[in-house]
Design an enzyme around this catalytic site. Structure first.
Site, PDB file in Angstrom:
ATOM      1  CE  LYS A  30      48.999  42.290  44.130  1.00  0.00           C
ATOM      2  NZ  LYS A  30      49.569  42.112  42.803  1.00  0.00           N
ATOM      3  CG  ASP A 157      47.047  39.019  45.659  1.00  0.00           C
ATOM      4  OD1 ASP A 157      48.115  38.521  46.126  1.00  0.00           O
ATOM      5  OD2 ASP A 157      46.663  39.346  44.678  1.00  0.00           O
TER       6      ASP A 157
HETATM    7  O1  C5P Z   1      44.547  32.995  45.206  1.00  0.00           O
HETATM    8  P1  C5P Z   1      44.109  33.679  43.932  1.00  0.00           P
HETATM    9  O2  C5P Z   1      42.722  32.874  43.597  1.00  0.00           O
HETATM   10  O3  C5P Z   1      44.263  35.014  43.625  1.00  0.00           O
HETATM   11  O4  C5P Z   1      45.017  33.117  42.877  1.00  0.00           O
HETATM   12  C1  C5P Z   1      45.007  32.951  41.531  1.00  0.00           C
HETATM   13  C2  C5P Z   1      45.764  32.020  40.749  1.00  0.00           C
HETATM   14  O5  C5P Z   1      47.095  32.455  40.792  1.00  0.00           O
HETATM   15  C3  C5P Z   1      45.694  30.604  41.163  1.00  0.00           C
HETATM   16  O6  C5P Z   1      44.487  29.941  40.819  1.00  0.00           O
HETATM   17  C4  C5P Z   1      47.052  29.894  40.589  1.00  0.00           C
HETATM   18  O7  C5P Z   1      46.860  29.679  39.455  1.00  0.00           O
HETATM   19  C5  C5P Z   1      47.820  31.335  40.963  1.00  0.00           C
HETATM   20  N1  C5P Z   1      48.824  31.387  42.060  1.00  0.00           N
HETATM   21  C6  C5P Z   1      49.668  30.778  42.378  1.00  0.00           C
HETATM   22  N2  C5P Z   1      50.325  30.529  43.706  1.00  0.00           N
HETATM   23  C7  C5P Z   1      49.925  31.610  44.382  1.00  0.00           C
HETATM   24  C8  C5P Z   1      48.898  32.622  44.234  1.00  0.00           C
HETATM   25  C9  C5P Z   1      48.295  32.417  42.983  1.00  0.00           C
HETATM   26  O8  C5P Z   1      50.060  29.706  41.557  1.00  0.00           O
HETATM   27  N3  C5P Z   1      50.893  31.632  45.529  1.00  0.00           N
END
Ligand code: C5P
Length: 315
Positions: A30, A157
């Site tokens: 993506k 995601d």
């Molecule tokens: O959700 P995911 O595990 O992919 O996110 C990875 C990291 O990206 C999170 O641990 C956070 O530090 C950051 N993140 C964030 N806000 C979001 C999505 C991701 O701060 N909405």
């Protein structure tokens, strides 16, 4: 009499019978056409308004029956990835098993083409593919919405990678609703960097720089998608994380400049980076930009891809 494969109230591609042979699932990468980062929430995530767009650069997972849960991998960057329980694919399978009461038994093989830590959601894509593959292998027959609920517990995601296409993402990115763009294809060129960037590190840099923008809802982008004019779309692409990624990797500015010098209509960092993504007029234009970027040797690899494409699907 043999049992019918599909009952009438099921989605056409979701048989409830377990698969005896291998199940192959293809999942796209993506990019974010719009990524507005809001304030940090009490759970540490940032409130997002984003427009996700699935592009035709794929990983593939094959799931076979097994007595335990095992994972093997080949391809792009797999030497750097764990094969253990911390791998997002393993976590996805365990989560599906816990939700459905099924034994978490499968032999999984992952073929990677999506670069890792690239801002293309490669790891999230693999988790989405694992959910769809094991759902089919075990015959659990969950709907895409059910899978998206499990996906949301694993990463922001991942629900989008189950869905695919172009979609609005809100919350921390896990709440997705499709944007219908009427079957038009957009042409993209990706410049993949030598070394990845960690998403949490980029979000931290975003906070430290206080790089908030006043971007409103992506109405202009939505209108541009409907107009099907790449020059209009070029003016609507926006990524709040770009300043943070460029702060951490100033040399990415040269890559963005190289793409624009090569004639791209627009260039930006993809998600949290470091991949740079460029919009082209059509397939021929994309090939010309890709050739120029390759010649400039400013990045590790160059790819062209078309979007939108469907999310994780059984082949
Ligand atoms: O959700 P995911 O595990 O992919 O996110 C990875 C990291 O990206 C999170 O641990 C956070 O530090 C950051 N993140 C964030 N806000 C979001 C999505 C991701 O701060 N909405």
């Amino acid at each position: 009499m043999t049992e019918p494969l599909f009952s009438e109230d099921e989605e056409f591609d979701r048989p409830r019978l377990a698969a005896h042979g291998p199940v192959r699932v293809r999942v796209p990468a993506k990019i974010n056409l719009h990524l507005h980062v809001g304030p940090v929430r009490s759970d540490g995530f940032h409130e997002l308004t984003t427009v996700y767009h699935a592009i035709g650069l794929y990983d593939e997972i094959t799931a076979r029956r097994g007595d335990t849960l095992t994972l093997t991998m080949e391809g792009e960057g797999t030497g750097e990835l764990s094969l253990g329980e911390d791998n997002l694919v393993m976590r996805a399978v365990r989560a599906l098993a816990a939700e459905t009461g099924h034994d978490a038994h499968a032999r999984l093989h992952l073929k990677k083409q999506i670069p890792i830590a690239a801002g293309l959601a490669g790891g999230s894509a693999d988790a989405a593919a694992a959910l769809v593959a094991c759902d089919q292998l075990w015959g659990t027959g969950l709907s895409r919405d059910d899978l998206a609920v499990i996906a949301a517990t694993l990463g922001s995601d991942i629900p989008f990678l189950v869905l695919g296409g172009t979609a609005l993402g809100t919350g921390r990115g896990e709440l997705v609703s499709p944007i219908l763009t009427g079957g038009h294809s957009w042409h993209w060129v990706l410049a993949v960097a030598e070394e990845g960037l960690s998403t949490p590190v980029v979000y931290r840099a975003f906070d430290e720089l206080d790089a908030h923008t006043s971007a409103g809802p992506p109405d202009g982008l939505m209108a541009a998608l409907r107009q099907r004019n790449p020059e209009v779309l070029a003016g609507e692409l926006a990524n709040d994380l770009q300043a943070a990624a460029l702060h951490l990797r100033p040399e990415l500015q040269q890559v963005l400049d190289a793409g624009l010098d090569a004639g791209a209509l627009a260039g930006m960092i993809s998600g949290s980076g470091p991949t740079c993504v460029f919009l082209a007029e059509d397939a021929r234009h994309a090939a010309l930009i890709a050739a120029d970027l390759e010649e400039s040797r400013c990045c590790r690899a160059v790819r062209t891809a078309v979007g939108p494409v469907p999310g994780a699907r059984v082949l």
